[in-house]
Write an enzyme that holds these catalytic residues in place. Structure first.
Site, PDB file in Angstrom:
ATOM      1  N   GLY A 624       0.736  -1.107   0.025  1.00 40.09           N
ATOM      2  CA  GLY A 624       0.244   0.500  -0.397  1.00 40.09           C
ATOM      3  C   GLY A 624       0.438   1.127   0.325  1.00 40.09           C
ATOM      4  O   GLY A 624       2.164   0.988  -0.461  1.00 40.09           O
ATOM      5  N   GLY A 625       0.299   2.330  -0.007  1.00 40.88           N
ATOM      6  CA  GLY A 625       0.860   3.458   0.819  1.00 40.88           C
ATOM      7  C   GLY A 625       2.058   3.698   1.444  1.00 40.88           C
ATOM      8  O   GLY A 625       3.227   4.421   1.488  1.00 40.88           O
ATOM      9  N   TYR A 626       1.916   3.082   2.413  1.00 38.24           N
ATOM     10  CA  TYR A 626       2.754   2.735   3.499  1.00 38.24           C
ATOM     11  C   TYR A 626       4.658   2.003   2.843  1.00 38.24           C
ATOM     12  O   TYR A 626       5.119   2.103   3.352  1.00 38.24           O
ATOM     13  CB  TYR A 626       2.674   2.362   4.278  1.00 38.24           C
ATOM     14  N   GLY A 627       3.703   1.089   2.773  1.00 40.81           N
ATOM     15  CA  GLY A 627       5.011  -0.137   2.230  1.00 40.81           C
ATOM     16  C   GLY A 627       4.405  -0.995   1.719  1.00 40.81           C
ATOM     17  O   GLY A 627       3.218  -1.182   1.315  1.00 40.81           O
ATOM     18  N   VAL A 629       3.556  -5.187   3.069  1.00 41.50           N
ATOM     19  CA  VAL A 629       3.584  -6.169   3.902  1.00 41.50           C
ATOM     20  C   VAL A 629       3.557  -7.757   4.024  1.00 41.50           C
ATOM     21  O   VAL A 629       3.553  -8.064   2.772  1.00 41.50           O
ATOM     22  CB  VAL A 629       1.803  -6.117   3.881  1.00 41.50           C
ATOM     23  N   LYS A 643       4.358  -5.026   8.718  1.00 38.43           N
ATOM     24  CA  LYS A 643       4.445  -3.378   7.333  1.00 38.43           C
ATOM     25  C   LYS A 643       4.961  -3.148   7.644  1.00 38.43           C
ATOM     26  O   LYS A 643       5.866  -2.698   8.800  1.00 38.43           O
ATOM     27  CB  LYS A 643       2.671  -3.281   8.389  1.00 38.43           C
ATOM     28  N   ASP A 739      -9.927   6.458   9.806  1.00 36.98           N
ATOM     29  CA  ASP A 739      -9.717   5.852   8.650  1.00 36.98           C
ATOM     30  C   ASP A 739      -9.961   4.859   8.692  1.00 36.98           C
ATOM     31  O   ASP A 739      -8.909   4.056   8.080  1.00 36.98           O
ATOM     32  CB  ASP A 739      -7.696   6.072   8.306  1.00 36.98           C
TER      33      ASP A 739
END
Length: 934
Positions: A624-627, A629, A643, A739
């Protein structure tokens, strides 16, 4: 050769197996504020000249790390009787060699950072009376060998990460009085064999993963005073009728345990003071008779029916009666407080919200000490009930902290060379004194409002400590989840300026050595800290143990048998290994400060690389946008989801630490559990429990080969709503998620929904100066497009209804399979338009199995209600949960046979025909019409 092995680098490393505690850790002067290092009694004192330790610089002024080992005495074993290392920031693992301490009576490593497993060799220490390991990072199963400790009086392993079942061998602990195993990951059935424990007082196993039935044999425990099993999953089990025979019981707490059936007759429990059966699926009438000692009755969020018994008016000590979110009918009682005498601090909370109460007496005027909540009852809708409008407002009641107050008498300023204060309770109020600080927590109190019990507590504790009442000052207290009561206390000298050293040691010994027992109404306690403050410099170099002050601060303990055997070759191998690790670590940024959160496991980069086969692509399960998994496996075999943030990730350090801090103190079956984190080498990683069925978004995707049935979608919706309701109303303080989206709802192996990703979450607003709680937080807009509350987007005012809107969008995704925004189409607008045109069923996910039309209509109506543009029109999360529960009650109880239950009095037999069969893909029924997905 002296048995000392030194490591002065910052990493935790495995050293000689002859050390009792494998540990290396940095120290600072803060350690002086914590409890005593009470290691030695017996022959070890006679050989203190053999003790050796090493430090880099003065351990009182500079950080240092070291390993301390003790050479074996001539007879081959150590005569240590007490090993107490309370809250000293120790890290490392417990070594099997602990089993060599055959004379040990107290093993106390509470509130440190110890990880690894409990070695089975501890079962060899048959002299052990206190085994206190709570507040660490210990994982793995409980060894069967602990059942060999026939002298054990207290076992505290709470607030760790221990998994697996309770061994049946624990039934052999015939002298055990306290079993505190709450806040772990224990699972399986509670062994009925534990009913053989003759003097067990407190059985605390809340916030675990126990399942199966609730053993009726527990009623045979003859001395049990507190039974606390909250937040487990005894799905389908009822409360055994035998529980009415627990004549010594003071507190029964079974909150959120998936219990069904009726509440048994509890009138034969003469001392019952606290009853919490909330958040279950209990049915039938309210209990008509309870003990006159009861202070708290919490039966909310069930399916209880009938009227509120008049017998509740005969409970003189009642503080809280919560019956919210049930099916109660009849009148609002007006006599509950009539037999009560209210002092200044006495309060009574009557929470009857969200029932079907229709009548109220003409003259309904409770005293000021009584708070009544009637929101969500028909009685509030009556036009002639304007005089009760203040009872009909939606409210959440929480007890405020007690803050310290300064003396109003004008006194001279105290000297500044020590931490002098004026004791506001002392008869000599202007006397400058130096108090001791005590962090103190009641682990399972039998009350819900502490304010009216403050005097009783002060008298109780001071009498046990042999102090005058005015020497104890409660600086503050706050309720934590559990519920548990955290207090900051101050102990003042009596009419002198300072305590003498012997008095400090006496008080510390009584509190840290479990030498006092509070009244049953306060339950068990734990010492969180004992702050010496200015007294740290006054403690002499030679303490009770004979240890120097520097050794008390600096020894990272270990009594050993045979550290002489450590070879130069082993040392060289370890140093080579460590140099290699340091070479990898050099790229860690010196600009970023590593976070440290209590009670959360901190993993190394090496741990994470090992768990994921060096972050192999084969272990990646999402991005995802975070990184990215990854699925990983820890050294103890635990599967986890890792994550890993990518460089330049959307989520910054603030969000990273926010998620860790929030998840570390949230415990609910519908919230994802945080296992730990990694924050080194320019890496940020969060380690969660592994969710084998991925995200809800995965299962709504067109690529999913096994679409979710309507029943499963309803259960996922309900689980998600329950998790968010916990954040809004049960977390302390409450939390706005900010969120909520389908990709942040994870599914375990049973498709139980768990809300995740708290990086953007915000604490709900607290009271302002006038005691009023604002309804919103003014903050920068953050979240995911398509899920954002439009009013929050325009005004920047974040409320609990902002989460309701986002969850409503998730409900629409469950219904349609659509994404929130796709090809310029907004899911909320598309569904509204379809419903207005009479095409409601045309937008239902075509991959869904058949469904009852009435249930579908109610679900669509609820989802659109949550997505209303106006904040105040949206339902609160409590109503969302209740409506979903009602819809599910109309659905089949057996998800496989799909038998349709409309209500308790009418059962219509139906069958679902698969779309693969010849005929049709619709619901065949002579009762409620149903439609197939189109």
């Amino acid at each position: 050769m002296i048995g000392v092995f030194l490591i002065f680098y910052g990493a935790i490393m495995t050293i000689s197996p002859t050390c009792i505690l494998h540990v290396a850790q940095a120290w600072s002067t803060d350690s002086l504020e914590i409890s005593a290092l009470r290691i030695i009694r017996g022959s070890l004192i006679d050989n203190m000249n053999n003790l050796k330790s090493w430090s880099k610089g003065d351990p009182c002024t500079s950080n240092w790390t070291g390993i301390f080992c003790y050479p074996a005495p001539k007879d081959g074993y150590l005569h240590i009787r007490e090993m107490q290392l309370l809250k000293l920031n120790l890290s490392g693992t417990l070594a099997p060699e602990l089993g060599l301490l055959s004379h040990l009576e107290i093993l106390d490593f509470m509130w440190n950072g110890i990880h690894g497993t409990i070695p089975k060799e501890i079962g060899n220490i048959t002299s052990l009376k206190l085994l206190l390991l709570n507040g660490n990072l210990i994982s793995g199963p409980l060894p069967d060998e602990i059942g060999n400790l026939y002298n054990l009086n207290r076992l505290q392993i709470d607030q760790n990460q221990i998994s697996g079942p309770i061994p049946k061998s624990f039934a052999n602990l015939r002298k055990i009085k306290h079993l505190h195993m709450n806040n772990n990951s224990l699972s399986g059935k509670i062994p009925p064999e534990l009913s053989r424990l003759p003097i067990l007082y407190h059985f605390l196993v809340d916030n675990n993963n126990f399942s199966g039935y609730l053993p009726p044999e527990l009623a045979s425990l003859p001395s049990l005073k507190i039974l606390q099993l909250d937040n487990n999953n005894f799905s389908g089990s009822s409360i055994p009728a035998s529980f009415s025979n627990m004549t010594m019981l003071v507190k029964l707490s079974l909150r959120n345990c998936s219990l069904q059936g009726a509440i048994p007759d509890l009138s034969q429990i003469p001392r019952l003071g606290y009853l919490d059966l909330s958040w279950n699926q209990l049915k039938g009438p309210l209990p008509s008779k309870l003990s006159i000692d009861i202070t708290t009755i919490v039966l909310s969020h069930n399916y209880l029916n009938g009227t509120i018994p008049l017998t509740f008016s005969g409970l003189p000590k009642l503080q809280k009666l919560s019956l919210a979110n049930n099916l109660l009918t009849g009148s609002v009682p007006s006599s509950i407080w009539q037999n009560m005498t209210f002092n200044t601090n006495d309060t009574l909370l009557l929470d009857f919200q969200n029932n079907s109460l229709t009548d109220i007496s003409d003259d309904y005027s409770p005293p000021a000490n009584v708070t009544i909540l009637l929101y969500g009852n028909p009685v509030c809708d009556s036009e002639n009930q304007l005089d009760i409008v203040h009872f009909c407002q939606l409210k959440t009641i929480s007890e405020a902290s007690r803050n310290s107050t300064k003396s109003k008498i004008m006194c001279r300023r105290c000297p500044v060379d020590k931490d002098y204060e004026h004791n506001p309770l002392s008869p000599m109020q202007c006397l400058c004194t130096v108090p001791l600080g005590v962090g103190f927590r009641l682990k399972s109190p039998g009350i819900s409002d502490f304010r009216s019990y403050i005097n009783d507590f002060e008298i109780n504790l001071t009498s046990l400590l042999h102090l005058f009442v005015y020497q104890l000052y409660i600086d503050s207290f706050i309720w934590e989840s559990g519920p548990r009561l955290n207090m900051q206390l101050k102990l003042f000298p009596s009419n002198v300026s300072v305590f003498n050293v012997s008095e400090i040691l006496r008080l510390r010994g009584m509190l840290a050595g479990w030498e006092i027992t509070l009244s049953d109404v306060f339950g068990p306690y734990e010492l969180l800290n004992f702050t010496l403050g200015s007294y740290a410099s006054d403690i002499p170099d030679t303490s009770e143990s004979g240890l120097s002050k520097n050794a008390m601060v600096g020894i990272l303990v270990g009594a050993v048998a045979g550290a002489i055997a450590v070879s130069v070759a082993v040392t060289v191998l370890i140093m080579r290994r460590y140099r290699g690790y340091r070479a990898i670590s050099r790229k860690r940024s010196s600009m970023r400060t590593s976070i440290k959160i209590n009670d959360v496991k901190c993993f190394t980069f090496e741990d994470m690389a090992r768990a994921t086969s060096n972050f192999s692509n084969s272990t990646q399960v999402g991005q995802g946008g975070y990184g990215k998994v990854y699925r990983g496996t820890l050294v103890d075999g635990t599967p986890v989801a890792i994550k890993r943030a990518q460089e330049g990730s959307v989520q910054g350090s603030k969000e990273f630490s926010t998620e860790i801090e929030l998840l570390s103190r949230l415990h609910h079956r519908n919230l994802v559990s945080l296992v730990g984190y990694c924050d080194e080498q320019d890496e940020q990683m969060l380690v969660y429990e592994f969710m084998p069925n991925g995200t809800l978004r995965d299962h709504l995707s067109a690529k999913c080969t096994e679409p979710l049935s309507f029943s499963k979608r309803l259960h996922i919706a309900l689980g998600s709503a329950r998790g968010i309701l916990y954040l809004h109303s049960e977390a302390n303080p409450p939390i706005f998620h900010r969120d909520i989206k389908a990709s942040n709802i994870l599914l375990d192996f049973k498709f139980v929904a768990k809300v995740a990703d708290f990086g953007l979450s915000r604490l709900a607003p607290g009271h302002d100066a006038e005691g009023i709680t604002p309804g919103h937080i003014s903050t920068v807009v953050k979240g995911t497009p398509g899920y954002l509350d439009p009013e929050y987007l325009l005004t920047h005012k974040l409320t609990d209804r902002s989460d309701v809107y986002s969850l409503g969008v998730v409900f629409l995704e469950l219904l349609t399979g659509m994404r929130p925004i796709s090809h310029g189409k907004n899911i909320v607008r598309e569904v509204k338009t379809a419903c207005q045109c009479g095409l409601m069923f045309s937008i239902i996910d075509s991959r869904m199995n058949a469904y009852p039309s009435e249930c579908m209509e109610k679900f669509i109506s609820l989802a659109l209600g949550c997505c209303h543009d106006e904040t105040d029109v949206r339902p609160p999360m409590s109503e969302v949960v209740r409506e979903l529960e009602n819809i599910l009650h109309m659905m089949p109880e057996d998800a496989t046979s799909e038998a349709l239950v409309t209500d308790s009095s009418k059962i219509v037999s139906v069958s679902f025909v698969s779309s693969e069969s010849s005929g049709a893909d619709h619901l065949v029924s002579s009762g409620i019409p149903a439609v197939a997905a189109r």
